[in-house]
Design a protein around this motif. Sequence first.
Motif, PDB file in Angstrom:
ATOM      1  N   TYR A   1      11.684   4.938  -9.489  1.00 29.08           N
ATOM      2  CA  TYR A   1      12.039   3.622 -10.026  1.00 29.08           C
ATOM      3  C   TYR A   1      12.064   2.564  -8.919  1.00 29.08           C
ATOM      4  CZ  TYR A   1      13.113   4.957 -14.835  1.00 29.08           C
ATOM      5  OH  TYR A   1      13.009   5.365 -16.137  1.00 29.08           O
ATOM      6  N   GLU A   2      12.649   2.913  -7.775  1.00 30.22           N
ATOM      7  CA  GLU A   2      12.777   1.937  -6.700  1.00 30.22           C
ATOM      8  C   GLU A   2      11.414   1.554  -6.124  1.00 30.22           C
ATOM      9  OE1 GLU A   2      17.275   3.189  -5.162  1.00 30.22           O
ATOM     10  OE2 GLU A   2      15.540   3.577  -3.892  1.00 30.22           O
ATOM     11  N   GLN A   3      10.603   2.544  -5.852  1.00 32.85           N
ATOM     12  CA  GLN A   3       9.312   2.255  -5.240  1.00 32.85           C
ATOM     13  C   GLN A   3       8.321   1.662  -6.236  1.00 32.85           C
ATOM     14  OE1 GLN A   3       8.254   5.708  -2.769  1.00 32.85           O
ATOM     15  NE2 GLN A   3      10.456   5.908  -2.383  1.00 32.85           N
ATOM     16  N   GLY A   4       8.446   2.070  -7.507  1.00 30.88           N
ATOM     17  CA  GLY A   4       7.629   1.450  -8.545  1.00 30.88           C
ATOM     18  C   GLY A   4       7.960  -0.027  -8.695  1.00 30.88           C
ATOM     19  N   THR A   5       9.255  -0.332  -8.669  1.00 32.06           N
ATOM     20  CA  THR A   5       9.695  -1.730  -8.741  1.00 32.06           C
ATOM     21  C   THR A   5       9.202  -2.518  -7.539  1.00 32.06           C
ATOM     22  OG1 THR A   5      11.702  -1.102  -9.957  1.00 32.06           O
ATOM     23  CG2 THR A   5      11.709  -3.247  -8.872  1.00 32.06           C
ATOM     24  N   ALA A   6       9.284  -1.903  -6.348  1.00 34.31           N
ATOM     25  CA  ALA A   6       8.810  -2.572  -5.134  1.00 34.31           C
ATOM     26  C   ALA A   6       7.321  -2.888  -5.237  1.00 34.31           C
ATOM     27  CB  ALA A   6       9.084  -1.684  -3.917  1.00 34.31           C
ATOM     28  N   ALA A   7       6.537  -1.925  -5.737  1.00 38.84           N
ATOM     29  CA  ALA A   7       5.084  -2.128  -5.869  1.00 38.84           C
ATOM     30  C   ALA A   7       4.774  -3.243  -6.864  1.00 38.84           C
ATOM     31  CB  ALA A   7       4.418  -0.827  -6.311  1.00 38.84           C
ATOM     32  N   ILE A   8       5.455  -3.240  -7.997  1.00 41.04           N
ATOM     33  CA  ILE A   8       5.210  -4.258  -9.037  1.00 41.04           C
ATOM     34  C   ILE A   8       5.618  -5.648  -8.547  1.00 41.04           C
ATOM     35  CG2 ILE A   8       5.935  -5.051 -11.334  1.00 41.04           C
ATOM     36  CD1 ILE A   8       6.193  -2.042 -12.086  1.00 41.04           C
ATOM     37  N   SER A   9       6.728  -5.718  -7.815  1.00 43.45           N
ATOM     38  CA  SER A   9       7.214  -7.021  -7.338  1.00 43.45           C
ATOM     39  C   SER A   9       6.300  -7.614  -6.259  1.00 43.45           C
ATOM     40  CB  SER A   9       8.637  -6.886  -6.789  1.00 43.45           C
ATOM     41  OG  SER A   9       8.677  -6.051  -5.645  1.00 43.45           O
ATOM     42  N   LEU A  10       5.661  -6.751  -5.463  1.00 42.46           N
ATOM     43  CA  LEU A  10       4.788  -7.238  -4.389  1.00 42.46           C
ATOM     44  C   LEU A  10       3.358  -7.503  -4.866  1.00 42.46           C
ATOM     45  CD1 LEU A  10       5.896  -4.895  -1.455  1.00 42.46           C
ATOM     46  CD2 LEU A  10       6.440  -7.319  -1.725  1.00 42.46           C
TER      47      LEU A  10
ATOM     48  N   ILE B   1       2.673   8.816   1.007  1.00 41.30           N
ATOM     49  CA  ILE B   1       3.066  10.169   0.608  1.00 41.30           C
ATOM     50  C   ILE B   1       4.130  10.760   1.531  1.00 41.30           C
ATOM     51  CG2 ILE B   1       2.246  12.545   0.288  1.00 41.30           C
ATOM     52  CD1 ILE B   1      -0.485  11.327  -0.497  1.00 41.30           C
ATOM     53  N   ALA B   2       3.882  10.738   2.845  1.00 41.70           N
ATOM     54  CA  ALA B   2       4.774  11.414   3.793  1.00 41.70           C
ATOM     55  C   ALA B   2       5.998  10.576   4.166  1.00 41.70           C
ATOM     56  CB  ALA B   2       4.001  11.808   5.050  1.00 41.70           C
ATOM     57  N   THR B   3       5.751   9.342   4.670  1.00 41.14           N
ATOM     58  CA  THR B   3       6.877   8.555   5.194  1.00 41.14           C
ATOM     59  C   THR B   3       7.629   7.788   4.110  1.00 41.14           C
ATOM     60  OG1 THR B   3       5.675   6.498   5.639  1.00 41.14           O
ATOM     61  CG2 THR B   3       5.514   8.228   7.286  1.00 41.14           C
TER      62      THR B   3
ATOM     63  N   GLY C   1       0.808  -1.212   0.000  1.00 44.23           N
ATOM     64  CA  GLY C   1       0.000   0.000   0.000  1.00 44.23           C
ATOM     65  C   GLY C   1       0.838   1.256   0.000  1.00 44.23           C
ATOM     66  N   ARG C   2       1.891   1.282   0.820  1.00 38.47           N
ATOM     67  CA  ARG C   2       2.703   2.493   0.918  1.00 38.47           C
ATOM     68  C   ARG C   2       3.510   2.725  -0.354  1.00 38.47           C
ATOM     69  NH1 ARG C   2       7.286   1.857   5.571  1.00 38.47           N
ATOM     70  NH2 ARG C   2       7.621   4.033   4.955  1.00 38.47           N
ATOM     71  N   VAL C   3       4.075   1.664  -0.977  1.00 35.10           N
ATOM     72  CA  VAL C   3       4.854   1.885  -2.199  1.00 35.10           C
ATOM     73  C   VAL C   3       3.948   2.148  -3.401  1.00 35.10           C
ATOM     74  CG1 VAL C   3       6.910   0.626  -1.463  1.00 35.10           C
ATOM     75  CG2 VAL C   3       5.079  -0.620  -2.588  1.00 35.10           C
ATOM     76  N   PHE C   4       2.712   1.612  -3.369  1.00 33.46           N
ATOM     77  CA  PHE C   4       1.752   1.872  -4.449  1.00 33.46           C
ATOM     78  C   PHE C   4       1.389   3.358  -4.472  1.00 33.46           C
ATOM     79  CE2 PHE C   4      -2.728   2.352  -5.746  1.00 33.46           C
ATOM     80  CZ  PHE C   4      -2.651   1.876  -7.054  1.00 33.46           C
ATOM     81  N   PHE C   5       0.979   3.893  -3.319  1.00 37.10           N
ATOM     82  CA  PHE C   5       0.601   5.311  -3.258  1.00 37.10           C
ATOM     83  C   PHE C   5       1.817   6.218  -3.441  1.00 37.10           C
ATOM     84  CE2 PHE C   5      -3.100   3.619  -0.755  1.00 37.10           C
ATOM     85  CZ  PHE C   5      -4.067   3.976  -1.684  1.00 37.10           C
ATOM     86  N   SER C   6       2.947   5.765  -2.951  1.00 38.99           N
ATOM     87  CA  SER C   6       4.174   6.550  -3.108  1.00 38.99           C
ATOM     88  C   SER C   6       4.582   6.649  -4.577  1.00 38.99           C
ATOM     89  CB  SER C   6       5.306   5.916  -2.301  1.00 38.99           C
ATOM     90  OG  SER C   6       6.528   6.562  -2.567  1.00 38.99           O
TER      91      SER C   6
ATOM     92  N   CYS D   1      17.558  -2.330  -6.521  1.00 39.47           N
ATOM     93  CA  CYS D   1      17.285  -1.480  -5.358  1.00 39.47           C
ATOM     94  C   CYS D   1      15.807  -1.540  -4.971  1.00 39.47           C
ATOM     95  CB  CYS D   1      17.686  -0.030  -5.643  1.00 39.47           C
ATOM     96  SG  CYS D   1      19.465   0.266  -5.602  1.00 39.47           S
ATOM     97  N   GLY D   2      14.936  -1.582  -5.974  1.00 38.60           N
ATOM     98  CA  GLY D   2      13.506  -1.677  -5.711  1.00 38.60           C
ATOM     99  C   GLY D   2      13.145  -2.954  -4.985  1.00 38.60           C
ATOM    100  N   LEU D   3      13.751  -4.068  -5.392  1.00 40.78           N
ATOM    101  CA  LEU D   3      13.505  -5.357  -4.729  1.00 40.78           C
ATOM    102  C   LEU D   3      14.032  -5.350  -3.299  1.00 40.78           C
ATOM    103  CD1 LEU D   3      14.444  -7.768  -7.667  1.00 40.78           C
ATOM    104  CD2 LEU D   3      12.144  -7.169  -6.869  1.00 40.78           C
ATOM    105  N   VAL D   4      15.225  -4.748  -3.126  1.00 37.77           N
ATOM    106  CA  VAL D   4      15.809  -4.656  -1.783  1.00 37.77           C
ATOM    107  C   VAL D   4      14.947  -3.766  -0.889  1.00 37.77           C
ATOM    108  CG1 VAL D   4      17.821  -3.879  -0.458  1.00 37.77           C
ATOM    109  CG2 VAL D   4      18.153  -5.070  -2.635  1.00 37.77           C
ATOM    110  N   LEU D   5      14.419  -2.678  -1.471  1.00 36.36           N
ATOM    111  CA  LEU D   5      13.550  -1.773  -0.723  1.00 36.36           C
ATOM    112  C   LEU D   5      12.284  -2.492  -0.256  1.00 36.36           C
ATOM    113  CD1 LEU D   5      12.928   1.176   0.194  1.00 36.36           C
ATOM    114  CD2 LEU D   5      11.783   1.480  -2.007  1.00 36.36           C
ATOM    115  N   ALA D   6      11.690  -3.294  -1.140  1.00 31.81           N
ATOM    116  CA  ALA D   6      10.493  -4.063  -0.778  1.00 31.81           C
ATOM    117  C   ALA D   6      10.798  -5.011   0.383  1.00 31.81           C
ATOM    118  CB  ALA D   6       9.994  -4.855  -1.984  1.00 31.81           C
ATOM    119  N   LEU D   7      11.948  -5.682   0.317  1.00 33.04           N
ATOM    120  CA  LEU D   7      12.353  -6.592   1.392  1.00 33.04           C
ATOM    121  C   LEU D   7      12.554  -5.835   2.698  1.00 33.04           C
ATOM    122  CD1 LEU D   7      13.329  -9.371   2.425  1.00 33.04           C
ATOM    123  CD2 LEU D   7      15.625  -8.750   1.615  1.00 33.04           C
TER     124      LEU D   7
END
Length: 275
Positions: free
Chosen positions: A181-190, A214-216, A37-42, A71-77
């Motif tokens: 790019y990082e957060q988009g990748t995290a959202a797609i991977s999850l 948005i904020a955090t 949810g957080r990476v999707f909205f982010s 980096c996106g995958l690592v961020l999701a983890l």
Amino acid sequence: MNKKQALISVNLAVFLFATAAPIAKGFQLPSIGITFGRVFFSSITLLLFCLITRQDIRVKKKSHLALLLVCGLVLALHWWTFLGSAQISTVAISTITFSTFPLFVTFLEPLVFHERLCKENVITAIIVLIGVFITIPEFTLANQMSRGILVGMISSLAYAVLTVLNRFLSGQYQSTVVSLYEQGTAAISLAPIVLTMSLRPTGRELGLLLFLGIATTALAHTIFINSLKHISAGLAGIIASMESVYGIIIALAVLGEVPSAREIIGAVIIIGAVV
């Protein structure tokens, strides 16, 4: 931005990061659902910002694209395990173990940037580990606190890897582009995992996910990456260790979650050693 402004920016980002764990305790959703949810909205927020400000989001090299995706995958983890640690144990445990990530940065930065490893850093690393061991109530995965610490250490290692890689990327691209790019990748991977789960967030939880996204996440992550253009990953890591202090104070004020004596002693040793 000069160095002083970068230091202020890092502290602001860390304070925003610190609100995530206490907020996660108020969710019925599992940590993977909160992370998605957080990476999707982010991602949506960052994409709109880049389009409105007409930032160039093209990647210069294929190797850079591969690095951004990693980096996106690592961020999701990182966020999955960080929020999971808070839900399994306490906000104090989650944020204290996160404070160990400068320990990993200490050894990763010399490897990546071919910098000299100082013996003082090795001594500091040993002291940090002592602090972690003091925090552990008993050495068994049957204990929730011990499981929370183990998951939190995985989160810490993931964030250390991310910080070191972002030090390189921040010199190549705008911080908002890196975050996108990082957060988009995290959202797609999850997404494939989350879509198989029957998750029904309440209206309140959706509101909290918007705040987290948005904020955090979008704002805080972008500010943190941008500061790495002006200060080292190691210095940013030292400041980021304050997240445990902010997190414990917020959890105490909002959730009434009082840290145990072991957690306080462990936190003092870890943060003291890092500083």
